[in-house]
Design an enzyme around this catalytic site. Sequence first.
Site, PDB file in Angstrom:
ATOM      1  N   GLU B  13       1.576   0.152   9.383  1.00  0.00           N
ATOM      2  CA  GLU B  13       1.176  -0.583   8.186  1.00  0.00           C
ATOM      3  C   GLU B  13       2.087  -1.775   7.932  1.00  0.00           C
ATOM      4  O   GLU B  13       2.159  -2.293   6.818  1.00  0.00           O
ATOM      5  CB  GLU B  13       1.172   0.358   6.990  1.00  0.00           C
ATOM      6  CG  GLU B  13       0.100   1.423   7.128  1.00  0.00           C
ATOM      7  CD  GLU B  13       0.273   2.509   6.099  1.00  0.00           C
ATOM      8  OE1 GLU B  13      -0.114   2.276   4.943  1.00  0.00           O
ATOM      9  OE2 GLU B  13       0.812   3.572   6.447  1.00  0.00           O
ATOM     10  N   SER B 149      -3.475   4.016   4.636  1.00  0.00           N
ATOM     11  CA  SER B 149      -4.485   2.975   4.818  1.00  0.00           C
ATOM     12  C   SER B 149      -5.707   3.453   5.583  1.00  0.00           C
ATOM     13  O   SER B 149      -6.361   2.675   6.241  1.00  0.00           O
ATOM     14  CB  SER B 149      -3.901   1.760   5.553  1.00  0.00           C
ATOM     15  OG  SER B 149      -2.736   1.345   4.923  1.00  0.00           O
ATOM     16  N   TYR B 216      -8.786  -3.777   3.007  1.00  0.00           N
ATOM     17  CA  TYR B 216      -7.982  -4.995   3.024  1.00  0.00           C
ATOM     18  C   TYR B 216      -8.776  -6.264   3.152  1.00  0.00           C
ATOM     19  O   TYR B 216      -8.228  -7.320   3.377  1.00  0.00           O
ATOM     20  CB  TYR B 216      -6.905  -4.906   4.115  1.00  0.00           C
ATOM     21  CG  TYR B 216      -5.925  -3.821   3.770  1.00  0.00           C
ATOM     22  CD1 TYR B 216      -5.839  -2.682   4.537  1.00  0.00           C
ATOM     23  CD2 TYR B 216      -5.153  -3.907   2.624  1.00  0.00           C
ATOM     24  CE1 TYR B 216      -4.978  -1.666   4.175  1.00  0.00           C
ATOM     25  CE2 TYR B 216      -4.311  -2.892   2.254  1.00  0.00           C
ATOM     26  CZ  TYR B 216      -4.217  -1.781   3.035  1.00  0.00           C
ATOM     27  OH  TYR B 216      -3.382  -0.775   2.680  1.00  0.00           O
ATOM     28  N   ARG B 255       0.923   6.319  -6.651  1.00  0.00           N
ATOM     29  CA  ARG B 255      -0.515   6.298  -6.869  1.00  0.00           C
ATOM     30  C   ARG B 255      -1.112   7.588  -6.343  1.00  0.00           C
ATOM     31  O   ARG B 255      -0.778   8.034  -5.246  1.00  0.00           O
ATOM     32  CB  ARG B 255      -1.149   5.114  -6.133  1.00  0.00           C
ATOM     33  CG  ARG B 255      -2.603   4.849  -6.551  1.00  0.00           C
ATOM     34  CD  ARG B 255      -3.273   3.822  -5.650  1.00  0.00           C
ATOM     35  NE  ARG B 255      -3.707   4.437  -4.412  1.00  0.00           N
ATOM     36  CZ  ARG B 255      -3.473   3.924  -3.211  1.00  0.00           C
ATOM     37  NH1 ARG B 255      -2.810   2.803  -3.081  1.00  0.00           N
ATOM     38  NH2 ARG B 255      -3.918   4.543  -2.145  1.00  0.00           N
ATOM     39  N   ASP B 257      -4.555   9.590  -5.313  1.00  0.00           N
ATOM     40  CA  ASP B 257      -5.961   9.390  -4.959  1.00  0.00           C
ATOM     41  C   ASP B 257      -6.727  10.691  -5.147  1.00  0.00           C
ATOM     42  O   ASP B 257      -6.285  11.761  -4.707  1.00  0.00           O
ATOM     43  CB  ASP B 257      -6.081   8.922  -3.496  1.00  0.00           C
ATOM     44  CG  ASP B 257      -5.469   7.546  -3.297  1.00  0.00           C
ATOM     45  OD1 ASP B 257      -5.266   7.157  -2.127  1.00  0.00           O
ATOM     46  OD2 ASP B 257      -5.185   6.860  -4.295  1.00  0.00           O
ATOM     47  N   GLU B 269      -4.348  13.027  -2.180  1.00  0.00           N
ATOM     48  CA  GLU B 269      -2.998  12.681  -1.732  1.00  0.00           C
ATOM     49  C   GLU B 269      -2.288  11.846  -2.785  1.00  0.00           C
ATOM     50  O   GLU B 269      -2.917  11.343  -3.715  1.00  0.00           O
ATOM     51  CB  GLU B 269      -3.059  11.867  -0.444  1.00  0.00           C
ATOM     52  CG  GLU B 269      -3.816  10.571  -0.589  1.00  0.00           C
ATOM     53  CD  GLU B 269      -3.889   9.791   0.706  1.00  0.00           C
ATOM     54  OE1 GLU B 269      -4.815  10.015   1.495  1.00  0.00           O
ATOM     55  OE2 GLU B 269      -3.008   8.938   0.909  1.00  0.00           O
ATOM     56  N   ASN B 271       0.554   8.598  -2.932  1.00  0.00           N
ATOM     57  CA  ASN B 271       1.198   7.547  -2.145  1.00  0.00           C
ATOM     58  C   ASN B 271       2.457   7.097  -2.857  1.00  0.00           C
ATOM     59  O   ASN B 271       2.402   6.550  -3.950  1.00  0.00           O
ATOM     60  CB  ASN B 271       0.239   6.367  -1.987  1.00  0.00           C
ATOM     61  CG  ASN B 271      -1.020   6.769  -1.254  1.00  0.00           C
ATOM     62  OD1 ASN B 271      -1.039   6.836  -0.031  1.00  0.00           O
ATOM     63  ND2 ASN B 271      -2.052   7.089  -1.990  1.00  0.00           N
ATOM     64  N   GLY B 275       0.275   0.185  -2.087  1.00  0.00           N
ATOM     65  CA  GLY B 275       0.188  -1.222  -1.736  1.00  0.00           C
ATOM     66  C   GLY B 275       0.273  -2.127  -2.950  1.00  0.00           C
ATOM     67  O   GLY B 275      -0.116  -1.769  -4.056  1.00  0.00           O
TER      68      GLY B 275
END
Lengths: 490, 310
Positions: B13, B149, B216, B255, B257, B269, B271, B275
């Site tokens: 990443e 990602s 992205y 964050r 999800d 999950e 993070n 990002g």
Amino acid sequence: MRKPNLPSARVSIRHTCGMSEVPQPPQRRRAHTNTRDLERYAGLFAERTKVMRSSAMRDLMAITARPEVISLAGGLPDTSTFPPQSFAAQMTRIAQESAADALQYGPTEGFEETKDCILEVMAAEGMLPDPDDVIVTTGGQQAIDLVTKTLVDPGDVVICEAPTYPGAVPVFCSYEAEVIQVACDGDGMKIDELEGLLDRLRSEGRRPKFIYSVPTFQNPAGVTMSFERRARLVELARLHELLVVEDSPYGLLRFGGEALPPLYQLDGGDFVIYLGTFSKILSPGIRLGWAVAPPPVMEKIVLGKQAADLCSSTLTQYFVREYFAEGRWRQYIEDLVEIYRRRRDTMLAALEEHFPAEATWTEPDGGLFIWATLPDYIDTSDLLAKALRADVAFVPGQAAYIDGRGGSSMRLNFSGVDEDEIREGIRRIGKTIADQVDLYDALIGRPGIPGREAEDMAAGSRSNPPRSISDSSAADSTVVPFRKAGEGPG
Amino acid sequence: MRVAVLKGGRSLERGVSLRSGARVEDALERLGHEVLAIDVGSDLVKRLLSDRPDVAFVAMHGVGGEDGTAQELLEILGIPFTGPGAAACARCMDKSQAKHSMREAGVPTPDWFAFNQAAFRELGAADALAQLERGLGFPLVVKPSRGGSSLGIKFASAPTEVPGALVSAFSYDDRVVLERFVDGRELAVSVLGDEALPVVEALPAEGDRYDFEARYEIGRTRFVCPAELSVEAERSVVEAALATYRALGCTGFARVDLILGAEDPWVLEANAIPGLTDTSLLPQAAEAAGLSFEDLVERIVELASPVGTH
């Protein structure tokens, strides 16, 4: 919401990668876009940009640029052997004798002297076009763009090979073409399938605006269209009054075997538009290529060229003229060919040694690339992620298809790396593949080890034997390579 | 303050991280900080020792920067840093570990099994796949345990697709997670400090999966923030996200999800370093809460723990 404070004068230390700390003048930097801005700009974008897909591979490919990675993913010709003294002498002559002219605008179609050089190159492959049918372009890439700009309306069909030169598809998409790919095998595009496609389109009341082909040492597959198919393609073009765009960067980079007549030569120039470039035979950095087209088409191309960039670089054209005047351009190509032939041989030997028995690959007689195909349970995009951990890179086959095919193939470049790197690179990829194959065998139960019991479950029996290369069905239409691993030479 | 922005590195990443990092550097400069941009490499420690930043803003994604590695180093060097500490990062990064923590805390997460390659190569785990598939049902989600990602995530709709999906996932990590698929709305809850920001919903423009490309590329995914949720649904989603955040020991920001199924939220999950690019979810959620990107960055820096309190 707080407004950001813009500094009046401030020193910032940026990117301290070994550079001494030098105070920089304050830089006006745009704050990155927020969602509102995104929406504002997104609403302004032309339709044609929305079909342009940036590749998910781009982020992965950024990692291939690390110095410790052996990259077989490039498409670079080797420019390290261009004699620097000659380069210096040529540029000095230009500066001393023609500085003002060399720095000036030139004609849109390019200088006559440039065309003379182009004619020399084309003559070496048996073609003698009328210089008025030739336009000088900023690289072969621009030639593709101008031809597409001239011919394609949104929704028009463009036919190309499967796989095809990955750089062409974004051009077609930027003019909103509908791109349809026709499968290839060891002899290039399958013309019988092309005929089937043309029939199907005709029954729908449609015809392709042109058929794009890279018939000689194709990037990425390395295959060359056979003579019979060339003749048939030209025949079809004349019969149905279809245009064929022949993109030929590698024709003179032949290591062995007999040269085949270009489509342009077989056709005589009525239905074949020929695209050439100096990139692989002289230098890609000079950005010089050309297109040859019938006069009515050429007229439109010239208008498009004028709108695009007025004219190609004068300085570059002076350089090419000087270079050809010395008369050693063919020798340089022969020297390159020697280097590439050795590298190709090294790569083929390394593939033989390190790739598994299930793998197959093309054996091109020229060009810059070998195309390898692996068992179809291996996804080469995922394989690339694993290969990068082993510090080696290649181009996953999916990049050369528009519809998700090519997932088990890869393009390997041998021109941009030396022989040691080729050997080591292929060894690393081979090891990575071997790991995948071992893992897959472990997952489905090796032959000889009791497999899992057949379960009365959802459709799809898991007692399928391990897939072998012979199971790769025609429906997948991957390139059938020239030669299987394990077979003897020749 | 002198702020070192750690970005780049060698994970898959890297590209995303460079974009996150650049955006953060801009914001920090606008806020009047002195910025040290560091594309992390083997000289990271030397640079940190010689340049002595007041705080490190960790903008690395994936293995190396998001899994606690960089955080441990920063703790050793005594440099305060943004985001969760080393242990929390390690827990978040490994999906299987994270899910165990969630289960222990009573946070709903779909059933799963985790394997490493050795299980298949040496212990014949392939023979257990049938039972596993019976337990989890189809479709199955197969993903690398440590990956971000959406790289390497495959969906298997039938037993024949599982081996190929496993091979793909194992390309990214030596451990993989096979998880029961839960259909529902894709939501992300960003947490800043100890408060949840407005919920973001991700709606892919085409196809039915939120894949790496869609994430992205501007225009390929529609984001809605705040997501249109009933009061009840929003409460349960935010509660699950905060419980996850706490169970994993996160501090600073993160964050979470989730999938909102027909009845309930399911946490997929967390993070640890989400990002911060133009299309990332945390900045969008912050904006919906009235925080500009500069405000967000400033808050994150303020929350950077002093050494030894992670």
